[in-house]
Design an enzyme around this catalytic site. Structure first.
Site, PDB file in Angstrom:
ATOM      1  N   GLU A  83       0.818  -1.215   0.000  1.00  0.00           N
ATOM      2  CA  GLU A  83       0.000   0.000   0.000  1.00  0.00           C
ATOM      3  C   GLU A  83       0.849   1.261   0.000  1.00  0.00           C
ATOM      4  O   GLU A  83       1.662   1.468   0.904  1.00  0.00           O
ATOM      5  CB  GLU A  83      -0.933   0.010   1.217  1.00  0.00           C
ATOM      6  CG  GLU A  83      -1.871   1.204   1.224  1.00  0.00           C
ATOM      7  CD  GLU A  83      -2.938   1.110   2.292  1.00  0.00           C
ATOM      8  OE1 GLU A  83      -3.455   2.170   2.696  1.00  0.00           O
ATOM      9  OE2 GLU A  83      -3.269  -0.003   2.725  1.00  0.00           O
ATOM     10  N   ASP A 277       3.360 -14.037  12.256  1.00  0.00           N
ATOM     11  CA  ASP A 277       2.032 -14.433  11.789  1.00  0.00           C
ATOM     12  C   ASP A 277       1.088 -13.235  11.787  1.00  0.00           C
ATOM     13  O   ASP A 277       0.552 -12.843  12.824  1.00  0.00           O
ATOM     14  CB  ASP A 277       1.493 -15.538  12.712  1.00  0.00           C
ATOM     15  CG  ASP A 277       0.203 -16.166  12.201  1.00  0.00           C
ATOM     16  OD1 ASP A 277      -0.484 -15.550  11.369  1.00  0.00           O
ATOM     17  OD2 ASP A 277      -0.121 -17.286  12.650  1.00  0.00           O
ATOM     18  N   HIS A 376      -2.400  10.002  -0.274  1.00  0.00           N
ATOM     19  CA  HIS A 376      -2.608   8.764  -1.010  1.00  0.00           C
ATOM     20  C   HIS A 376      -2.478   8.984  -2.512  1.00  0.00           C
ATOM     21  O   HIS A 376      -1.875   8.187  -3.222  1.00  0.00           O
ATOM     22  CB  HIS A 376      -3.997   8.203  -0.703  1.00  0.00           C
ATOM     23  CG  HIS A 376      -4.023   7.300   0.493  1.00  0.00           C
ATOM     24  ND1 HIS A 376      -3.391   6.090   0.512  1.00  0.00           N
ATOM     25  CD2 HIS A 376      -4.626   7.428   1.697  1.00  0.00           C
ATOM     26  CE1 HIS A 376      -3.585   5.494   1.674  1.00  0.00           C
ATOM     27  NE2 HIS A 376      -4.331   6.297   2.417  1.00  0.00           N
TER      28      HIS A 376
END
Length: 424
Positions: A83, A277, A376
């Site tokens: 991202e 994990d 973004h």
């Protein structure tokens, strides 16, 4: 040499030069980071040993977040994510936090729990007490399964027993509470639960069924705190709006879901980079976000302190380890742990939590000021420019036009690129 996470002009360096700078900043031999080249990292041969039915390896971008000071120590933080804006946002938030000493952290002991589900107990209230009466016997039986863990100071710390009512009946559920030291702990606690289940069934006069850890790791918490200077944020009005934005996430589960996703943007990136994990950490975090009243809420809190600065705090389960699993096998994960310079699972967990707080602060700040899309879109424009075939030399000009035209779209990028090439 002195470690530092402040590397001037880091983003403007070529990839190889960034590695060289990172090695110099952390005191590592540059050869340690050679595995960050895709052709020298995880190959199909090793991948075939990690999971089954291997057909290839998926690459994920690995970046370094700069500017972090955690408990007085300079830390370069590896983050694996696809991202855009995540690494840059964390680095920027850490830079602001440096003005007041960076991030302060703490954690509980690394206790994981395994559950043993017992069915068909005729007298569940009495069965619960019978198990508690046999606490020492059951703990000894569990600890016998992992003498090495006990030797290193870990092992079962306690036994808890709960009664759980379900649509199918009432269950007696025993919890082994295990200090797993520097491991994530799933294998250790699962082995103990399987070994103890039959004896627990005899004592409770019931039939054992499930014997497995819970990812609701609420006995293994990490905490981070930081002060973000009001002056660097733009003054009291920005501080007030930031606190209001965070307060909505506390009160509204619809806002909380995205708010917490922002926290996990940072956390999951570091967890993945270090071979831990991600699903276990994410499950534990979101389960922890349920308030005692049963409402999903934000994991973090933002307040104004007596001096008018923003104080951010974050507390959540952080079951990560340095022993076993991909952390010890994956060459890139090993390099990332070396970059962090951590020597215990607790230290890793606290850094991960600090990154989650930084990421969250950056997102809430953006929402309370210019809006999330500005940052973004700038990074998204780079992705679009690359996908439509712009060369590295052409990308900056294409990105500048997309932003100036407020049209960050592939078809507009193609038009802009054609125009640029037509002028050559």
């Amino acid at each position: 040499m002195t470690r530092t996470s402040r590397i001037q002009g880091f983003r403007d360096l070529a990839i190889g030069d960034r590695r060289t700078a990172a090695a110099a900043a952390t005191g590592l031999d540059p050869a340690v980071l050679a595995v960050l080249d895709p052709e020298r990292g995880l190959g199909t041969g090793l991948a075939d040993q990690l999971i089954e039915n291997v057909v290839g390896v998926l690459g994920v971008p690995l970046g370094l977040a700069t500017n972090f000071v955690v408990d007085g120590r300079e830390v370069l933080v590896p983050m694996a994510t696809e991202e855009p804006s995540v690494v840059a946002a964390a680095s920027n938030a850490a830079k602001i936090a440096r003005a007041h000493g960076g991030f302060a952290t703490s954690s509980t002991t690394p206790v994981m729990q395994a559950q043993i589900q017992l069915l068909e107990v005729a007298d569940p209230e009495a069965g619960r007490l019978r198990l508690l009466e046999a606490r020492e016997e059951l703990i000894a039986l569990a600890n016998a399964q992992d003498p090495k863990l006990v030797e290193f100071g870990g092992g079962v710390r306690d036994l808890a027993v709960r009664l759980v009512d379900s649509r199918a009946g009432r269950y007696v559920v025993a919890h082994l509470q295990v200090d797993v030291r520097d491991a994530m702990g799933a294998n250790a606690v699962n082995t103990m639960a399987e070994a103890v289940a039959a004896r627990a069934g005899q004592i409770a006069a019931g039939r054992p069924l499930l014997r497995i850890l819970t990812n609701k790791a609420d006995l293994r918490l990490s905490r981070a705190r930081a002060v973000f200077d009001a002056g660097l944020l733009g003054g009291p009005a920005v501080v007030a709006d930031l606190v209001h934005a965070a307060a909505l996430a506390e009160a509204d589960p619809y806002r909380a879901a995205t708010h917490n996703k922002g926290i996990m943007n940072g956390i999951s990136a570091v967890v993945l980079a270090t071979g831990n994990d991600t699903r276990a950490v994410e499950a534990g975090a979101h389960s922890h976000a349920i308030s005692p009243a049963g409402q999903y809420t934000s994991l973090s809190r933002f307040e104004a302190d007596a001096d008018g600065n923003v104080v951010g705090t974050l507390e959540l389960p952080m079951p990560v380890g340095l022993v076993g699993g991909a952390t010890k096998v994956h060459p890139v994960a090993q390099a990332c742990v070396a970059l962090l310079g951590v020597t215990s699972a607790a230290e890793l967990a606290q850094i991960v939590t600090a990154v989650g707080l930084a990421q969250n602060f950056a997102a809430v700040r953006a929402l309370a000021t210019e809006g999330i899309q500005r940052g973004h879109m700038s990074l998204h424009a780079r992705t679009i420019a690359t996908t439509i075939g712009a060369t590295p030399d052409e990308v900056p000009a294409v990105v500048a036009r997309l932003i100036a035209d407020r049209a960050v779209r592939a078809e507009h990028a193609e038009k802009v690129l054609a125009e640029l090439r037509g002028k050559e």
